[in-house]
Design a protein around this motif. Structure first.
Motif, PDB file in Angstrom:
ATOM      1  N   ARG A 148      10.589   7.474  -8.165  1.00 45.29           N
ATOM      2  CA  ARG A 148      10.740   6.682  -7.366  1.00 45.29           C
ATOM      3  C   ARG A 148      11.739   7.292  -6.116  1.00 45.29           C
ATOM      4  NH1 ARG A 148      13.157   1.246  -9.980  1.00 45.29           N
ATOM      5  NH2 ARG A 148      10.805   0.659 -10.102  1.00 45.29           N
TER       6      ARG A 148
ATOM      7  N   GLU B  51       0.971  -1.273   0.110  1.00 44.64           N
ATOM      8  CA  GLU B  51       0.084  -0.112  -0.021  1.00 44.64           C
ATOM      9  C   GLU B  51       0.871   1.265   0.091  1.00 44.64           C
ATOM     10  OE1 GLU B  51      -2.429  -0.026   3.278  1.00 44.64           O
ATOM     11  OE2 GLU B  51      -3.701  -1.824   2.620  1.00 44.64           O
ATOM     12  N   ALA B  52       0.506   2.245  -0.565  1.00 47.89           N
ATOM     13  CA  ALA B  52       1.056   3.667  -0.555  1.00 47.89           C
ATOM     14  C   ALA B  52       1.328   4.227   0.790  1.00 47.89           C
ATOM     15  CB  ALA B  52       0.323   4.599  -1.401  1.00 47.89           C
ATOM     16  N   ARG B  53       2.159   4.600   1.063  1.00 47.05           N
ATOM     17  CA  ARG B  53       2.521   5.275   2.398  1.00 47.05           C
ATOM     18  C   ARG B  53       2.728   6.811   2.355  1.00 47.05           C
ATOM     19  NH1 ARG B  53       7.029   0.999   4.549  1.00 47.05           N
ATOM     20  NH2 ARG B  53       5.608  -0.818   4.259  1.00 47.05           N
TER      21      ARG B  53
ATOM     22  N   GLY C 146       9.498   9.500  -3.942  1.00 43.19           N
ATOM     23  CA  GLY C 146       8.472   8.514  -3.419  1.00 43.19           C
ATOM     24  C   GLY C 146       8.998   8.068  -1.972  1.00 43.19           C
TER      25      GLY C 146
END
Length: 232
Positions: free
Chosen positions: A60, A25-27, A63
């Motif tokens: 990336r 999941e994205a954090r 992120g």
């Protein structure tokens, strides 16, 4: 069956991976610091995707909360390109990722119908700006996180010099100055350089990773103009 874990062979292979086969999941993005940055990467060749690959790596890194900046040479576009590029909008919405552009409209020596202009001053200005950014990174502590809204003059973990190799290949700047630029990079700065259809032999002994992106077929050869959402 395993001598140390009798149940391991009963698990599906994808469950034995570090992610256990579960989509992550994205954090939330929080300022962080890379553990192993410091290489010099080159992307060159006559294929589409050099800038795209570099920006993808920038996204990336951003992120993970690392500070990224992209300086573009010769990226003003052509008369077939809108004055707003999709990547600029995306970068502006990404915490920790910033950009600037020293080019202007009209692509040097490309027969795409663009208006030709003098690019020499812009290329030199880009080179001087690259030197400033590398010097700023050298003065900063790259082993510490940066505030994601800090200007690139405060230091970055990754610097992308997009289309720099084209400027050198077209003799808008001296290739020796590109080599000197690479050699002055601080130890922990990840430096990414793109551009040129010509193999940059002069840099091979000074870089760590080289990717050649080759063209097998491209619609531009059949007269296709740059398309919104794919080329800009």
């Amino acid at each position: 069956m395993s001598d140390t874990d009798p149940d391991v062979d009963d698990e599906p292979q994808h469950r034995r991976t570090p992610g256990k086969g579960v989509s992550p999941e994205a954090r939330p993005i929080e300022a962080s610091v890379p553990e192993e940055f410091g290489l010099v990467q080159l992307f060159w060749g006559d294929g589409k995707g050099k800038t795209t690959a570099a920006m993808g790596m920038g996204f990336r890194a951003a992120g993970h909360g690392f500070r990224v900046h992209m300086l573009q040479f010769m990226k003003g576009g052509a008369d077939s390109v809108d004055d707003v590029r999709g990547e600029y909008n995306a970068i502006a919405a990404m915490p920790g990722f910033s950009y600037e552009n020293t080019g202007h409209y009209g692509w040097h020596a490309l027969p795409d119908g663009s208006d030709e202009t003098d690019h020499q001053n812009d290329a030199q200005a880009g080179l001087e700006r690259a030197k400033e950014l590398i010097a700023a990174a050298a003065d900063a502590d790259l082993t510490e996180p940066f505030d994601l809204e800090d200007p690139p003059e405060d230091g970055v973990h990754m610097l992308i010099l997009d289309e720099l190799l084209y400027a050198a290949d077209r003799e808008l700047i001296d290739p020796d100055t590109v080599q000197e630029l690479v050699d002055t990079k601080p130890e922990n700065l990840e430096l990414v350089i793109t551009g040129s259809h010509t193999k940059p032999d002069y840099l091979y002994d000074h870089v760590d990773l080289v990717t050649q992106i080759g063209k097998e077929k491209h619609p531009i050869d059949a007269g296709q103009r740059a398309r919104r959402g794919t080329e800009y």
